[in-house]
Design an enzyme around this catalytic site. Sequence first.
Site, PDB file in Angstrom:
ATOM      1  N   ASP A 165      -8.569  -0.561   6.755  1.00 25.52           N
ATOM      2  CA  ASP A 165      -7.475  -1.259   6.083  1.00 25.52           C
ATOM      3  C   ASP A 165      -7.965  -2.533   5.386  1.00 25.52           C
ATOM      4  OD1 ASP A 165      -4.395  -1.547   5.962  1.00 25.52           O
ATOM      5  OD2 ASP A 165      -5.033  -3.512   6.683  1.00 25.52           O
ATOM      6  N   GLU A 173     -10.113   1.384   2.332  1.00 28.66           N
ATOM      7  CA  GLU A 173      -9.044   0.976   1.418  1.00 28.66           C
ATOM      8  C   GLU A 173      -9.600  -0.183   0.604  1.00 28.66           C
ATOM      9  OE1 GLU A 173      -4.440  -0.614   1.182  1.00 28.66           O
ATOM     10  OE2 GLU A 173      -5.808  -1.449   2.640  1.00 28.66           O
TER      11      GLU A 173
HETATM   12  C1  NOJ Z   1      -2.848  -2.254   3.644  1.00 31.11           C
HETATM   13  C2  NOJ Z   1      -1.890  -1.294   4.285  1.00 31.11           C
HETATM   14  O1  NOJ Z   1      -1.941  -0.061   3.611  1.00 31.11           O
HETATM   15  C3  NOJ Z   1      -0.532  -1.944   4.236  1.00 31.11           C
HETATM   16  O2  NOJ Z   1       0.478  -1.059   4.609  1.00 31.11           O
HETATM   17  C4  NOJ Z   1      -0.563  -3.167   5.114  1.00 31.11           C
HETATM   18  O3  NOJ Z   1       0.683  -3.840   5.015  1.00 31.11           O
HETATM   19  C5  NOJ Z   1      -1.669  -4.131   4.690  1.00 31.11           C
HETATM   20  N1  NOJ Z   1      -2.922  -3.456   4.434  1.00 31.11           N
HETATM   21  C6  NOJ Z   1      -1.902  -5.152   5.767  1.00 31.11           C
HETATM   22  O4  NOJ Z   1      -2.473  -4.554   6.898  1.00 31.11           O
END
Ligand code: NOJ
Length: 584
Positions: A245, A299
């Site tokens: 993430d 991500e």
């Molecule tokens: C990216 C995640 O996909 C999202 O849903 C989240 O709110 C943020 N990172 C913070 O963790």
Amino acid sequence: MTIRPVRAGSAPPCAEDGAVTSPIKEPAHVATANDTASQHHEWWRDAVIYQVYPRSFADGDGDGVGDLAGVRQHLPYLAELGVDALWFSPWYASPQADAGYDVADYRRIDPMFGDLSEAGALIAEAHELGLRIVVDIVPNHVSDQHAWFREAREAGPGAEARDLFWFRPGRGTDGELPPNEWQSVFGGPAWTRTANPDGTPGEWYLHLFAPEQPDLNWNNPKVREEHESVLRFWFDLGADGVRIDSATMPAKDPELPDFDPASPPVPHPYIDRDDVHSIYRAWREVAAAYSPPRALIGEVWLADPVRFAHYLRPDEMHTAFNFDYLNSPWDPAALRSVIDATFDAHASVGAAPTWVLSNHDVTRHVTRYGRADSSYGHALRQHGTSTDLALGTRRARAALLLALALPGGHYIYQGEELGLWEVEDIPAERRQDPIFHRTGGTDIGRDGCRVPLPWSGQEPPFGFSPAGASAPPWLPQPADWADHTAEAQDGRADSMLGFYRTALAGRRAEQGLHNEEFTWLPSDDPGVLAFERGAGFVCVANLSAAPAALPADTEVVLASGPEVDVTARVLPPDTSVWLRRVRG
Ligand code: NOJ
């Protein structure tokens, strides 16, 4: 004709090469190709990965929130859909301030979802069905209810426990101003003030997201050790990979300098700093120590393709989400340019590309593609703008065939296979996303793509919860999803679900789609994207509002719409086809 220099064999050798014993049973219906990536240990190079958002997938216990029991009930559905792996958004113990992306304990499942033994059972059952499992790891922050943060908060200034986070005294005469002007991604200041043990106002802590998500200090070796241990914990439990993430954000400039967000300095104080890469190099070693090696999936939201590719160097992550593709409008020139840039960036490091249309953070693509401006940006969700859902649905079908025919991995967000659209009329009092609340509703947030799935029946909860449930679904479902339930679409080849099943089975069986050969075919029609893969397999996508010509000497394997005229060789607007070359 151009052959892009992206080939499976071009990946530099790395520690993972070697004998493989996989816990995965390959699905019985894998038709061909001993060389498919899904059958060797670099499965992520061409896998179809389905994102399960546990809160909204299926509710087994009737409390209105999805859970692991619900997922287990529907594992056969996922196997039948024809995906290769499941990525689970966080299922760990969490106060759910950001739908689980605020993790209080990585080694426990949130009781709302189930428990650890159930997760183990789910992983084993998925493996039996030939489905790999990817879990979500959130390195940038934890929950403010995590044991570390509770201890740090209570310990007071100067305590060792505070060094795991970014505690700083405030500015101003009494420390009443935050340490700097950084803003939270979710709106408002990125700092929250704490109280001293004696109750007087104390230091501030950094949270780039919600106040309930304090940022970790990755300069502290304990943070590194703990995350590597968490990776091993889940890999030992059978996880085949992790989704990482907010992967560009954990490293910070320790000086925490102020900057102008309109023209941030390079390097940025907290995005994509060079020292972030040492985290993933260490994680790669952890993943590589397993047999078969586990996958690291990032991500990585970055505009610069060169910087993006740095995360995919041979000793870092294996693959990352392609958000440029997701952001792109339904426009042939724009998509072609993203596809080319994607190939170039990935070829530079020998990594496999990915193709992403939707996820739990963005407006569902049936809705995006039904708008005059079909591009996507977080800053401009275009909430409530005029949308032609029939057009969006038609384009979504065409988009699937186009994306599935490209070399690389493919991601499906739950509900995409049912043709679900963004739910835009959720009342303000039912909205849950911290983005909505922290921006005072200026940014509508992400609830519209997180509405619980419709499985069966004529009215909410559409089989999401069992009969006699004690609570309604945690977000309201639209009444007109009755004809979009899995049950209503099951057995209908023309439904979105039927189409996804056919397309995924076709992709799995098609030999030409399991190597990384790719050649653009010349076309005089600027509305058309046409390319050839191996074994005489051709994909033609007509992204324009006018009919286009089908190439000669081809037969149709699969079309995204019913009106392809094979005799007159006409491809209707917003339609894609898979073709096979035949002798003329
Ligand atoms: C990216 C995640 O996909 C999202 O849903 C989240 O709110 C943020 N990172 C913070 O963790």
